[in-house]
Scaffold this motif. Structure first.
Motif, PDB file in Angstrom:
ATOM      1  N   SER A  70      43.722  44.509  47.322  1.00 54.76           N
ATOM      2  CA  SER A  70      43.938  43.231  48.014  1.00 54.76           C
ATOM      3  C   SER A  70      45.106  43.313  48.992  1.00 54.76           C
ATOM      4  CB  SER A  70      44.202  42.122  47.002  1.00 54.76           C
ATOM      5  OG  SER A  70      45.414  42.356  46.311  1.00 54.76           O
ATOM      6  N   LYS A  99      40.282  38.871  36.383  1.00 56.41           N
ATOM      7  CA  LYS A  99      38.960  38.365  36.745  1.00 56.41           C
ATOM      8  C   LYS A  99      39.145  37.124  37.622  1.00 56.41           C
ATOM      9  CE  LYS A  99      38.689  35.959  32.315  1.00 56.41           C
ATOM     10  NZ  LYS A  99      40.107  36.082  32.086  1.00 56.41           N
ATOM     11  N   PRO A 100      38.125  36.719  38.355  1.00 59.85           N
ATOM     12  CA  PRO A 100      38.262  35.508  39.181  1.00 59.85           C
ATOM     13  C   PRO A 100      38.709  34.325  38.327  1.00 59.85           C
ATOM     14  CG  PRO A 100      36.277  36.692  39.775  1.00 59.85           C
ATOM     15  CD  PRO A 100      36.850  37.388  38.563  1.00 59.85           C
ATOM     16  N   GLU A 156      45.827  32.852  43.008  1.00 65.01           N
ATOM     17  CA  GLU A 156      44.659  32.826  42.135  1.00 65.01           C
ATOM     18  C   GLU A 156      43.697  33.907  42.602  1.00 65.01           C
ATOM     19  OE1 GLU A 156      40.928  29.921  40.903  1.00 65.01           O
ATOM     20  OE2 GLU A 156      42.417  29.204  42.331  1.00 65.01           O
ATOM     21  N   VAL A 157      43.163  34.685  41.653  1.00 66.09           N
ATOM     22  CA  VAL A 157      42.193  35.731  41.965  1.00 66.09           C
ATOM     23  C   VAL A 157      40.848  35.066  42.269  1.00 66.09           C
ATOM     24  CG1 VAL A 157      40.976  37.755  41.076  1.00 66.09           C
ATOM     25  CG2 VAL A 157      43.384  37.383  40.469  1.00 66.09           C
ATOM     26  N   LEU A 158      40.251  35.391  43.414  1.00 65.90           N
ATOM     27  CA  LEU A 158      38.956  34.826  43.794  1.00 65.90           C
ATOM     28  C   LEU A 158      37.826  35.841  43.675  1.00 65.90           C
ATOM     29  CD1 LEU A 158      39.993  32.889  47.034  1.00 65.90           C
ATOM     30  CD2 LEU A 158      39.801  31.991  44.712  1.00 65.90           C
ATOM     31  N   ASN A 159      38.159  37.122  43.820  1.00 69.05           N
ATOM     32  CA  ASN A 159      37.129  38.146  43.958  1.00 69.05           C
ATOM     33  C   ASN A 159      37.705  39.485  43.494  1.00 69.05           C
ATOM     34  OD1 ASN A 159      35.347  40.044  45.019  1.00 69.05           O
ATOM     35  ND2 ASN A 159      35.616  39.412  47.145  1.00 69.05           N
ATOM     36  N   THR A 160      36.932  40.263  42.733  1.00 68.11           N
ATOM     37  CA  THR A 160      37.414  41.578  42.296  1.00 68.11           C
ATOM     38  C   THR A 160      36.508  42.709  42.797  1.00 68.11           C
ATOM     39  OG1 THR A 160      36.260  41.342  40.182  1.00 68.11           O
ATOM     40  CG2 THR A 160      38.586  40.697  40.237  1.00 68.11           C
ATOM     41  N   MET A 184      40.451  37.992  48.795  1.00 66.66           N
ATOM     42  CA  MET A 184      40.371  38.299  47.359  1.00 66.66           C
ATOM     43  C   MET A 184      41.234  37.357  46.531  1.00 66.66           C
ATOM     44  SD  MET A 184      40.398  42.442  47.260  1.00 66.66           S
ATOM     45  CE  MET A 184      40.086  42.510  45.502  1.00 66.66           C
ATOM     46  N   TYR A 185      42.134  36.636  47.187  1.00 64.02           N
ATOM     47  CA  TYR A 185      43.033  35.744  46.453  1.00 64.02           C
ATOM     48  C   TYR A 185      43.403  34.535  47.304  1.00 64.02           C
ATOM     49  CZ  TYR A 185      46.639  38.083  49.233  1.00 64.02           C
ATOM     50  OH  TYR A 185      47.381  38.593  50.250  1.00 64.02           O
TER      51      TYR A 185
END
Length: 81
Positions: A11, A43-44, A60-64, A76-77
């Motif tokens: 990221s 994880k998201p 905040e994590v949106l995508n891994t 990604m965040y």
């Protein structure tokens, strides 16, 4: 799911994975309010706090997804603070 050290590198929050792993080992990374080891999975939906000296970044994590371009890495965040 992705390891936190790898997530920080992919990221582009931290440029190198070794530096990300050292930050985790040094207690400068928190996931959902708990200190994280380099192998901790994110994880998201997870909230991550990264401390840089006197500054900190909470997101905040949106995508891994591992396959990211320079342009899509910021997607990604989502920064919270």
């Amino acid at each position: 799911m992705m390891r936190i050290d790898k997530f920080l590198k992919v990221s582009r929050v931290i440029k190198r994975r070794t530096v990300a792993a050292e930050a985790c080992s040094g207690g400068r990374i928190e996931i959902n309010g708990k200190a994280a080891k380099p192998a901790k999975e994110v994880k998201p939906g997870d909230v991550v706090t990264v401390s840089f000296g006197s500054n900190s970044l909470t997101f905040e994590v949106l995508n891994t997804d591992e396959k990211q371009t320079k342009q899509s890495a910021s997607e990604m965040y989502r920064v919270i603070e």
